[in-house]
Scaffold this motif. Structure first.
Motif, PDB file in Angstrom:
ATOM      1  N   LEU A  24       3.362  -5.844   4.069  1.00 46.92           N
ATOM      2  CA  LEU A  24       2.047  -6.334   3.636  1.00 46.92           C
ATOM      3  C   LEU A  24       1.450  -5.474   2.529  1.00 46.92           C
ATOM      4  O   LEU A  24       0.759  -5.983   1.652  1.00 46.92           O
ATOM      5  CB  LEU A  24       1.086  -6.366   4.818  1.00 46.92           C
ATOM      6  N   ILE A  25       1.733  -4.170   2.574  1.00 45.34           N
ATOM      7  CA  ILE A  25       1.053  -3.300   1.611  1.00 45.34           C
ATOM      8  C   ILE A  25       1.555  -3.539   0.189  1.00 45.34           C
ATOM      9  O   ILE A  25       0.844  -3.305  -0.777  1.00 45.34           O
ATOM     10  CB  ILE A  25       1.171  -1.816   2.016  1.00 45.34           C
ATOM     11  N   VAL A  26       2.783  -4.046   0.036  1.00 41.23           N
ATOM     12  CA  VAL A  26       3.259  -4.324  -1.325  1.00 41.23           C
ATOM     13  C   VAL A  26       2.944  -5.744  -1.765  1.00 41.23           C
ATOM     14  O   VAL A  26       3.351  -6.160  -2.835  1.00 41.23           O
ATOM     15  CB  VAL A  26       4.775  -4.101  -1.474  1.00 41.23           C
ATOM     16  N   PHE A  27       2.224  -6.488  -0.925  1.00 43.83           N
ATOM     17  CA  PHE A  27       1.991  -7.890  -1.259  1.00 43.83           C
ATOM     18  C   PHE A  27       1.273  -8.055  -2.582  1.00 43.83           C
ATOM     19  O   PHE A  27       0.213  -7.495  -2.806  1.00 43.83           O
ATOM     20  CB  PHE A  27       1.195  -8.589  -0.153  1.00 43.83           C
ATOM     21  N   GLY A  28       1.872  -8.861  -3.442  1.00 45.73           N
ATOM     22  CA  GLY A  28       1.305  -9.026  -4.766  1.00 45.73           C
ATOM     23  C   GLY A  28       2.038  -8.172  -5.780  1.00 45.73           C
ATOM     24  O   GLY A  28       2.152  -8.525  -6.931  1.00 45.73           O
ATOM     25  N   GLY A  29       2.552  -7.021  -5.325  1.00 45.71           N
ATOM     26  CA  GLY A  29       3.416  -6.203  -6.169  1.00 45.71           C
ATOM     27  C   GLY A  29       2.764  -5.661  -7.427  1.00 45.71           C
ATOM     28  O   GLY A  29       3.425  -5.495  -8.448  1.00 45.71           O
ATOM     29  N   THR A  30       1.462  -5.363  -7.394  1.00 53.38           N
ATOM     30  CA  THR A  30       0.867  -4.743  -8.566  1.00 53.38           C
ATOM     31  C   THR A  30       1.309  -3.279  -8.638  1.00 53.38           C
ATOM     32  O   THR A  30       1.793  -2.721  -7.663  1.00 53.38           O
ATOM     33  CB  THR A  30      -0.666  -4.782  -8.483  1.00 53.38           C
ATOM     34  N   LYS A  31       1.103  -2.679  -9.796  1.00 53.76           N
ATOM     35  CA  LYS A  31       1.589  -1.315  -9.981  1.00 53.76           C
ATOM     36  C   LYS A  31       0.976  -0.316  -9.006  1.00 53.76           C
ATOM     37  O   LYS A  31       1.698   0.461  -8.400  1.00 53.76           O
ATOM     38  CB  LYS A  31       1.362  -0.876 -11.428  1.00 53.76           C
ATOM     39  N   PRO A  32      -0.352  -0.311  -8.839  1.00 50.26           N
ATOM     40  CA  PRO A  32      -0.896   0.665  -7.875  1.00 50.26           C
ATOM     41  C   PRO A  32      -0.342   0.455  -6.483  1.00 50.26           C
ATOM     42  O   PRO A  32      -0.094   1.426  -5.754  1.00 50.26           O
ATOM     43  CB  PRO A  32      -2.405   0.395  -7.895  1.00 50.26           C
ATOM     44  N   GLN A  33      -0.102  -0.808  -6.099  1.00 49.87           N
ATOM     45  CA  GLN A  33       0.434  -1.060  -4.771  1.00 49.87           C
ATOM     46  C   GLN A  33       1.823  -0.474  -4.609  1.00 49.87           C
ATOM     47  O   GLN A  33       2.131   0.156  -3.613  1.00 49.87           O
ATOM     48  CB  GLN A  33       0.489  -2.562  -4.517  1.00 49.87           C
TER      49      GLN A  33
ATOM     50  N   SER B 170      -3.632   4.661   0.020  1.00 48.20           N
ATOM     51  CA  SER B 170      -2.885   3.510   0.525  1.00 48.20           C
ATOM     52  C   SER B 170      -3.802   2.358   0.884  1.00 48.20           C
ATOM     53  O   SER B 170      -3.479   1.208   0.623  1.00 48.20           O
ATOM     54  CB  SER B 170      -2.103   3.895   1.781  1.00 48.20           C
ATOM     55  N   TYR B 171      -4.945   2.663   1.497  1.00 49.71           N
ATOM     56  CA  TYR B 171      -5.791   1.571   1.985  1.00 49.71           C
ATOM     57  C   TYR B 171      -6.614   0.936   0.894  1.00 49.71           C
ATOM     58  O   TYR B 171      -7.198  -0.110   1.100  1.00 49.71           O
ATOM     59  CB  TYR B 171      -6.702   2.070   3.109  1.00 49.71           C
ATOM     60  N   SER B 172      -6.686   1.578  -0.269  1.00 49.61           N
ATOM     61  CA  SER B 172      -7.470   0.916  -1.311  1.00 49.61           C
ATOM     62  C   SER B 172      -6.578   0.145  -2.265  1.00 49.61           C
ATOM     63  O   SER B 172      -7.079  -0.533  -3.147  1.00 49.61           O
ATOM     64  CB  SER B 172      -8.321   1.935  -2.070  1.00 49.61           C
ATOM     65  N   ALA B 173      -5.257   0.200  -2.069  1.00 51.12           N
ATOM     66  CA  ALA B 173      -4.376  -0.517  -2.997  1.00 51.12           C
ATOM     67  C   ALA B 173      -4.238  -2.011  -2.687  1.00 51.12           C
ATOM     68  O   ALA B 173      -4.350  -2.820  -3.591  1.00 51.12           O
ATOM     69  CB  ALA B 173      -3.004   0.156  -3.038  1.00 51.12           C
ATOM     70  N   PRO B 174      -3.969  -2.429  -1.444  1.00 52.36           N
ATOM     71  CA  PRO B 174      -3.679  -3.851  -1.209  1.00 52.36           C
ATOM     72  C   PRO B 174      -4.924  -4.728  -1.271  1.00 52.36           C
ATOM     73  O   PRO B 174      -6.041  -4.217  -1.274  1.00 52.36           O
ATOM     74  CB  PRO B 174      -3.089  -3.858   0.203  1.00 52.36           C
ATOM     75  N   PRO B 175      -4.732  -6.063  -1.305  1.00 57.38           N
ATOM     76  CA  PRO B 175      -5.868  -6.994  -1.322  1.00 57.38           C
ATOM     77  C   PRO B 175      -6.757  -6.837  -0.080  1.00 57.38           C
ATOM     78  O   PRO B 175      -6.303  -6.328   0.954  1.00 57.38           O
ATOM     79  CB  PRO B 175      -5.205  -8.373  -1.309  1.00 57.38           C
ATOM     80  N   ALA B 176      -7.993  -7.326  -0.189  1.00 58.91           N
ATOM     81  CA  ALA B 176      -9.002  -7.060   0.844  1.00 58.91           C
ATOM     82  C   ALA B 176      -8.573  -7.430   2.269  1.00 58.91           C
ATOM     83  O   ALA B 176      -8.754  -6.616   3.174  1.00 58.91           O
ATOM     84  CB  ALA B 176     -10.302  -7.752   0.478  1.00 58.91           C
ATOM     85  N   PRO B 177      -8.032  -8.632   2.515  1.00 55.15           N
ATOM     86  CA  PRO B 177      -7.732  -8.939   3.923  1.00 55.15           C
ATOM     87  C   PRO B 177      -6.693  -7.990   4.522  1.00 55.15           C
ATOM     88  O   PRO B 177      -6.778  -7.629   5.700  1.00 55.15           O
ATOM     89  CB  PRO B 177      -7.209 -10.371   3.885  1.00 55.15           C
ATOM     90  N   ILE B 178      -5.739  -7.562   3.700  1.00 57.50           N
ATOM     91  CA  ILE B 178      -4.718  -6.643   4.210  1.00 57.50           C
ATOM     92  C   ILE B 178      -5.343  -5.278   4.468  1.00 57.50           C
ATOM     93  O   ILE B 178      -5.109  -4.659   5.501  1.00 57.50           O
ATOM     94  CB  ILE B 178      -3.544  -6.547   3.213  1.00 57.50           C
ATOM     95  N   ALA B 179      -6.180  -4.832   3.535  1.00 56.75           N
ATOM     96  CA  ALA B 179      -6.846  -3.550   3.739  1.00 56.75           C
ATOM     97  C   ALA B 179      -7.714  -3.606   4.987  1.00 56.75           C
ATOM     98  O   ALA B 179      -7.788  -2.643   5.755  1.00 56.75           O
ATOM     99  CB  ALA B 179      -7.690  -3.208   2.519  1.00 56.75           C
ATOM    100  N   ALA B 180      -8.359  -4.750   5.217  1.00 55.44           N
ATOM    101  CA  ALA B 180      -9.211  -4.881   6.399  1.00 55.44           C
ATOM    102  C   ALA B 180      -8.382  -4.806   7.668  1.00 55.44           C
ATOM    103  O   ALA B 180      -8.764  -4.156   8.640  1.00 55.44           O
ATOM    104  CB  ALA B 180      -9.967  -6.197   6.349  1.00 55.44           C
ATOM    105  N   LEU B 181      -7.228  -5.468   7.646  1.00 53.76           N
ATOM    106  CA  LEU B 181      -6.334  -5.403   8.810  1.00 53.76           C
ATOM    107  C   LEU B 181      -5.910  -3.969   9.064  1.00 53.76           C
ATOM    108  O   LEU B 181      -5.929  -3.498  10.198  1.00 53.76           O
ATOM    109  CB  LEU B 181      -5.073  -6.209   8.522  1.00 53.76           C
ATOM    110  N   PHE B 182      -5.525  -3.284   7.999  1.00 52.63           N
ATOM    111  CA  PHE B 182      -5.070  -1.900   8.153  1.00 52.63           C
ATOM    112  C   PHE B 182      -6.214  -1.035   8.661  1.00 52.63           C
ATOM    113  O   PHE B 182      -6.063  -0.283   9.608  1.00 52.63           O
ATOM    114  CB  PHE B 182      -4.578  -1.352   6.807  1.00 52.63           C
TER     115      PHE B 182
END
Lengths: 493, 113, 140
Positions: A146-155, A232-244
């Motif tokens: 989930l954390i790499v979802f979207g695959g942007t560079k910061p992620q 780590s928690y500020s990289a992924p999209p909001a719903p994933i960060a919220a889950l984490f």
């Protein structure tokens, strides 16, 4: 034998698997996901009620008797947390429907979300240390995906570090399990609670306890092992960060609470004093990070760290009241952190940036969002009618009752700073002059707000309905401080 | 025998830490693999080393090794396999996207952009 | 790019089948002797990867037009459903059963429901291994 216990693990797992096959069909995917989440949530509620009224439920998987096989144990603490995890996951799922685009859905977003829930529920329900490791890994594997979802560079950047750290902590976990097994000769938690007092190996067991502490502290982001979390928690999209933010660190805290109340409670003068120190430092360092940051996501991520400190403070003080406080605070924090991260995501969508210096005046166009955020922030700090208050009250009551004055002082000061750090988002983001350049491409909050409103309503209920809710938490804390109930239910069969 | 294996475990840990502290991401992955092997070996040693018997308790068997550490190691190996495979794919993607296998280039936080 | 890998291709044609046969042996041996679904799955995926290496992706994809991700899904599903069989028949989760039957040629043979679970593991391992390897391999 009681098969009721296994379903909170199986329902999300089966939902996740069936979602793999529905990858092509968006409508079917969403409807199955909604159904799965609702069934899972209501089943969790049912199980919690069963456990509260009927006592601890135990399942010996594949009919192996207690110390030899894998036991799954549903006590009040576990079921309460399973319910909360389901609430958080459901809210994040509904939020994801608006945020996760078609391309990402193709990469099995929803299956991984459910596998994460499987791992979290399993970790709460298991009664075996090694099985805890396995469910940790189920949860972590899904979180890696989930954390790499979207695959942007910061992620990509952050996930490499996140995974490397977690692999290291998993290796330490295996080692700790190995040492524990060689000293005590069992891995069943109930059996451990009995045998560890007979083992008479205080020095060696202290080492093992500290190894477990390091493992769980890495997952729970305690001082000095929280360094990975804000990135780590500020990289992924909001719903994933919220889950984490809502679930992952809390599983680490749950494990600490479980292990340091039931198993490593023979030498509290050493271990639990240490925990209090760590709790104080975690609070202080977390809140310093939150105050210093100007990035919405960073502020929220650092707030996770300082909240972790509060829960561990309850564990360190180690009275029934303080542990009840820790549990109450943990449930409150799971819900309100998820809500804050989701709202933070909405703020970023609306403002087009995460930097507070570039925001302003959002309240004019988005009053609902603004006031929801305000309520969530106030709940986080613990202003009376909301849920944070009860938890903090119990924590402070417990600490004062045990004569731990300085940690009480620190926690109150930190609370004040937490208020400042979240109000900063409100002041910079919602008040003040609207920054003109951003008016052009304002995103919409359509469909983003009601899942968070739901979470905040639950927080309100936890605060106002303390009378109704507290007996559950109290029972959970009693079962932890006096594990004889737990031990008897697991070993009697 | 236990002493020998313990020394081996120590050596593996030392090599793994050395590799994980290096800057190349592939070396770090090899390091994580080594460290989990070291942990498995340690788990086996902790269960007590015994020769000449399988960890299966058949009917009428006179000797057997403790099967639990073996079961734990097997589980842990499977998990390690999954994680290492994932990490390799991720490293490959990261290399393609970020154009570097040097972990120093993975610094920098979201606000830089 | 056209390289001459005649030797590899010729050997692969034999070795892949030896590997596949051995993996089936390992799978069946796993119930009482060393072996089992995980190692057999790895062995099978080893054979398949060898085929992918010797011939190219297109050829093998034509010969094996399956979606390996779905295979992994089917595998996990099989394994979980074997476990769920327990609660359905009012036994603890994951309870397994075994017995003996007389088969025409083989004589008395043991059957065990654990094999179905293992089959699930086998499929999952193949599915996941090949998904991961092809994820890198298809990217060029």
């Amino acid at each position: 034998m009681n098969n009721l216990v296994i379903w909170p693990i199986i329902i999300p797992l089966l939902t996740g698997i069936s979602l793999i096959f529905l990858q092509k069909n968006r409508v079917a995917q969403k409807s199955v996901a909604v159904m799965g989440s609702l069934i899972s949530l209501f089943y969790a509620l049912f199980l919690a009620y069963q456990v509260k009224t009927g006592g601890i439920l135990v399942l010996q998987a594949s009919a192996w008797q207690a110390p030899f096989g894998i036991s799954l144990v549903a006590d009040v603490l576990a079921t309460l947390l399973v319910v909360t995890a389901n609430v958080v996951a459901t809210a994040c799922l509904y939020y994801s429907f608006k945020v996760i685009d078609r391309k990402q859905e193709q990469f099995y977003y929803y299956p991984f979300l459910f596998f994460l829930l499987t791992g979290v529920s399993g970790a709460f329900l298991t009664g075996d240390i090694f099985n805890l490791f396995v469910f940790f890994e189920v949860m972590l594997m899904s979180s890696y995906a989930l954390i790499v979802f979207g695959g942007t560079k910061p992620q990509l950047r952050e996930s490499v570090k996140y995974i490397a750290i977690n692999v290291l902590s998993s290796a330490l976990f295996v080692m700790a399990v190995g040492y524990l097994y060689s000293v005590v000769g069992t891995l069943n938690m109930a059996d451990l609670a009995v045998k560890i007092k007979e083992a008479n190996q205080v020095g060696l067991l202290n080492t093992v306890a500290m190894l477990f502490f390091i493992v769980f502290a890495l997952k729970a982001a305690l001082f000095p092992l929280f360094f990975w979390l804000p990135g780590s928690y500020s990289a992924p999209p909001a719903p994933i960060a919220a889950l984490f933010g809502g679930l992952l660190t809390k599983v680490g805290i749950y494990s600490l609470i479980r292990v340091f109340t039931m198993i490593f409670a023979y030498n509290t003068g050493y271990t639990h004093t240490f925990l209090i120190w760590v709790a104080g430092l975690t609070m202080v360092f977390g809140v310093i990070g939150a105050v210093a940051s100007m990035d919405v996501r960073k502020i929220l991520a650092y707030n996770i760290v300082s909240a972790v400190g509060f829960m561990i403070m309850g564990l360190g003080v180690f009275t029934t009241v303080s542990i009840a406080g820790a549990i109450y605070y943990m449930i409150h924090d799971m819900i309100i952190k998820a809500a804050l991260f989701l709202l933070g995501g909405a703020v970023i969508t609306v403002a087009g940036t995460a930097n507070l210096n570039k925001m302003g005046g959002l309240i004019k166009n988005h009053p609902t969002l603004g006031w929801l955020f305000f309520t969530a922030a106030v709940a986080l700090v613990g202003i009376p009618p909301l849920s944070g208050f009860t938890g903090k009250l119990l924590l402070i009551q417990g600490a004062l009752g045990a004569g731990q004055y300085w940690i009480t002082g620190i926690s109150l000061t930190v609370s004040l700073l937490i208020l400042f750090s979240v109000m900063k988002i409100f002041l910079y983001g919602f008040w003040g002059e609207a920054k003109t350049s951003l008016q052009v491409k304002q995103g919409s909050t359509k469909g983003l707000l009601w899942p968070t409103a739901l979470l905040i309503a639950i927080s309100l209920f936890l605060g106002l309905g303390t009378e109704f809710f507290y007996p559950y938490v109290e029972t959970a804390a009693q079962q932890l401080t006096d594990p004889s109930d737990y031990i008897n239910s697991v070993l009697k069969e | 025998m236990e002493l020998l294996i313990s020394l081996l475990v120590g050596f593996l840990f030392a090599s793994a830490v050395y590799l994980m502290l290096s800057r190349n991401i592939l070396r770090i992955i090899v390091g994580t693999g080594l460290i989990s092997h070291a942990a498995h070996l340690l788990l086996m040693t902790m269960g007590g080393l015994k020769r000449g018997a399988t960890p299966f308790l058949g009917q009428g068997a006179t000797a057997y090794t403790d099967p639990l550490p073996h079961a734990l190691i097997l589980t842990s190996i499977v998990i390690g396999f999954g994680v290492t495979a994932f990490l390799l794919v991720l490293a490959y993607r990261a290399y393609n996207e970020l154009g570097s296998a040097d972990i120093n280039d993975y610094r920098g936080l979201a606000e830089d952009e | 790019m056209k390289t001459n890998n005649l030797i590899l291709q010729t050997i692969t044609k034999f070795v892949a089948f030896i590997l596949l046969a051995y993996s089936i042996y390992l799978f069946l041996a796993g119930h009482h002797k060393p072996g089992g679904g995980f190692i057999a799955g790895l062995m099978t995926s080893g054979a398949l990867v060898l085929l992918y290496l010797a011939f190219d992706l297109k050829t093998i994809n034509r010969a094996l037009p399956y979606n390996f991700r779905n295979l992994a899904g089917i595998g996990v599903l099989t394994a979980v459903l074997t476990g769920v069989g327990g609660p359905v028949l009012d036994y603890p989760f994951l309870t397994h059963s075994f017995g003996y039957v007389n088969l025409p040629l083989l004589g008395e043979t043991e059957w065990a429901t654990a094999v179905i679970f293992d089959l699930g593991v086998y499929m999952t391992v193949i599915g996941i291994t090949l998904t991961i390897i092809l994820a890198i391999g298809e990217d060029s």
